[in-house]
Design a protein around this motif. Sequence first.
Motif, PDB file in Angstrom:
ATOM      1  N   VAL A   1     -16.118 -89.848 -17.090  1.00 43.37           N
ATOM      2  CA  VAL A   1     -15.736 -89.144 -18.321  1.00 43.37           C
ATOM      3  C   VAL A   1     -16.934 -88.459 -18.971  1.00 43.37           C
ATOM      4  O   VAL A   1     -16.760 -87.730 -19.945  1.00 43.37           O
ATOM      5  CB  VAL A   1     -15.065 -90.086 -19.345  1.00 43.37           C
ATOM      6  CG1 VAL A   1     -13.832 -90.724 -18.754  1.00 43.37           C
ATOM      7  CG2 VAL A   1     -16.022 -91.122 -19.862  1.00 43.37           C
ATOM      8  N   LEU A   2     -18.126 -88.635 -18.436  1.00 39.74           N
ATOM      9  CA  LEU A   2     -19.324 -88.047 -19.044  1.00 39.74           C
ATOM     10  C   LEU A   2     -19.810 -86.834 -18.266  1.00 39.74           C
ATOM     11  O   LEU A   2     -21.000 -86.549 -18.227  1.00 39.74           O
ATOM     12  CB  LEU A   2     -20.429 -89.107 -19.128  1.00 39.74           C
ATOM     13  CG  LEU A   2     -20.064 -90.335 -19.970  1.00 39.74           C
ATOM     14  CD1 LEU A   2     -21.180 -91.361 -19.911  1.00 39.74           C
ATOM     15  CD2 LEU A   2     -19.783 -89.947 -21.411  1.00 39.74           C
ATOM     16  N   TYR A   3     -18.859 -86.112 -17.650  1.00 32.54           N
ATOM     17  CA  TYR A   3     -19.210 -84.948 -16.838  1.00 32.54           C
ATOM     18  C   TYR A   3     -19.825 -83.828 -17.673  1.00 32.54           C
ATOM     19  O   TYR A   3     -20.500 -82.963 -17.153  1.00 32.54           O
ATOM     20  CB  TYR A   3     -17.976 -84.427 -16.102  1.00 32.54           C
ATOM     21  CG  TYR A   3     -16.740 -84.373 -16.948  1.00 32.54           C
ATOM     22  CD1 TYR A   3     -16.494 -83.297 -17.792  1.00 32.54           C
ATOM     23  CD2 TYR A   3     -15.831 -85.421 -16.932  1.00 32.54           C
ATOM     24  CE1 TYR A   3     -15.367 -83.257 -18.582  1.00 32.54           C
ATOM     25  CE2 TYR A   3     -14.690 -85.397 -17.719  1.00 32.54           C
ATOM     26  CZ  TYR A   3     -14.465 -84.307 -18.545  1.00 32.54           C
ATOM     27  OH  TYR A   3     -13.347 -84.286 -19.346  1.00 32.54           O
ATOM     28  N   ASP A   4     -19.597 -83.872 -18.982  1.00 35.43           N
ATOM     29  CA  ASP A   4     -20.179 -82.898 -19.909  1.00 35.43           C
ATOM     30  C   ASP A   4     -21.066 -83.672 -20.885  1.00 35.43           C
ATOM     31  O   ASP A   4     -20.622 -84.650 -21.491  1.00 35.43           O
ATOM     32  CB  ASP A   4     -19.058 -82.185 -20.666  1.00 35.43           C
ATOM     33  CG  ASP A   4     -19.575 -81.050 -21.547  1.00 35.43           C
ATOM     34  OD1 ASP A   4     -20.733 -81.110 -21.991  1.00 35.43           O
ATOM     35  OD2 ASP A   4     -18.798 -80.117 -21.805  1.00 35.43           O
ATOM     36  N   ARG A   5     -22.308 -83.232 -21.055  1.00 33.30           N
ATOM     37  CA  ARG A   5     -23.221 -83.972 -21.938  1.00 33.30           C
ATOM     38  C   ARG A   5     -22.714 -83.992 -23.383  1.00 33.30           C
ATOM     39  O   ARG A   5     -23.122 -84.833 -24.175  1.00 33.30           O
ATOM     40  CB  ARG A   5     -24.625 -83.380 -21.872  1.00 33.30           C
ATOM     41  CG  ARG A   5     -25.284 -83.508 -20.508  1.00 33.30           C
ATOM     42  CD  ARG A   5     -26.775 -83.243 -20.574  1.00 33.30           C
ATOM     43  NE  ARG A   5     -27.499 -84.326 -21.215  1.00 33.30           N
ATOM     44  CZ  ARG A   5     -27.969 -85.391 -20.574  1.00 33.30           C
ATOM     45  NH1 ARG A   5     -27.780 -85.540 -19.273  1.00 33.30           N
ATOM     46  NH2 ARG A   5     -28.633 -86.321 -21.221  1.00 33.30           N
ATOM     47  N   ALA A   6     -21.787 -83.078 -23.707  1.00 29.07           N
ATOM     48  CA  ALA A   6     -21.195 -83.100 -25.043  1.00 29.07           C
ATOM     49  C   ALA A   6     -20.374 -84.368 -25.265  1.00 29.07           C
ATOM     50  O   ALA A   6     -20.058 -84.711 -26.413  1.00 29.07           O
ATOM     51  CB  ALA A   6     -20.316 -81.866 -25.248  1.00 29.07           C
ATOM     52  N   ASN A   7     -20.041 -85.065 -24.182  1.00 28.35           N
ATOM     53  CA  ASN A   7     -19.270 -86.307 -24.301  1.00 28.35           C
ATOM     54  C   ASN A   7     -20.152 -87.532 -24.529  1.00 28.35           C
ATOM     55  O   ASN A   7     -19.629 -88.640 -24.726  1.00 28.35           O
ATOM     56  CB  ASN A   7     -18.435 -86.541 -23.037  1.00 28.35           C
ATOM     57  CG  ASN A   7     -17.308 -85.544 -22.902  1.00 28.35           C
ATOM     58  OD1 ASN A   7     -16.908 -84.912 -23.874  1.00 28.35           O
ATOM     59  ND2 ASN A   7     -16.781 -85.396 -21.693  1.00 28.35           N
ATOM     60  N   LEU A   8     -21.455 -87.365 -24.524  1.00 30.52           N
ATOM     61  CA  LEU A   8     -22.351 -88.521 -24.644  1.00 30.52           C
ATOM     62  C   LEU A   8     -22.165 -89.334 -25.929  1.00 30.52           C
ATOM     63  O   LEU A   8     -22.400 -90.542 -25.917  1.00 30.52           O
ATOM     64  CB  LEU A   8     -23.812 -88.076 -24.499  1.00 30.52           C
ATOM     65  CG  LEU A   8     -24.223 -87.668 -23.080  1.00 30.52           C
ATOM     66  CD1 LEU A   8     -25.679 -87.193 -23.061  1.00 30.52           C
ATOM     67  CD2 LEU A   8     -24.037 -88.806 -22.100  1.00 30.52           C
TER      68      LEU A   8
END
Length: 218
Positions: free
Chosen positions: A152-159
Amino acid sequence: MTVPATLQASLETLLGDARLVAETLPGTDLRLWLIDANNMDRAFSPEETRRILEEPPYWCFCWASGLVLARWLADHPEWVRGKRVLDFGSGSGVAAIAAAKAGALEVVACDLDPVALDACRANAALNGVTLSYSPDFFAEADRFDLIIVADVLYDRANLPLLDHFLSRGRQALVADSRVRDFQHPLYQRLDLLEACTWPDLAEPAEFRHVSLYHARRE
């Protein structure tokens, strides 16, 4: 074995000729309803590509990080045995099912996508385990021993989700092949493991290396 009608219908809206098959995942005793690999051998039309991009059918693949997490839980059942577990962004439900088979007291499969929750139900039945289901992580109480997370962390915006996981569980176990270093003070890497998405999407080799991180709430 009868293909789940609702899942097959959902897949056909994206790819009219696509079929689901019950596949045994490599290196496990788990079975999932997944897209038939033969459906991946043809070129997609522009309209099919548009539909796939707008509504990606994450639930009909077992992504590499989910496979790694499922194998890890099978090899280390003490992480979940007798515990209350929530699987964030369940997709196919592979990690949730692995936790249930490893002896978790309760496992909640949580996903925003109602079709993914249907997939979790069908896959739980296929593996003979019982799960609970939730469409909203933030509606859940802070009552879990462990939050498990894969892909689910494929985009750093999800960190920022890394902090939210610990708002509902005492510990978090996160598998990811896209983000190499969370740079989060509470998360420590446990291992670096290898797997590929199933059916194999021929992803770049770098995405076959999955980092497994653990955090404990302070």
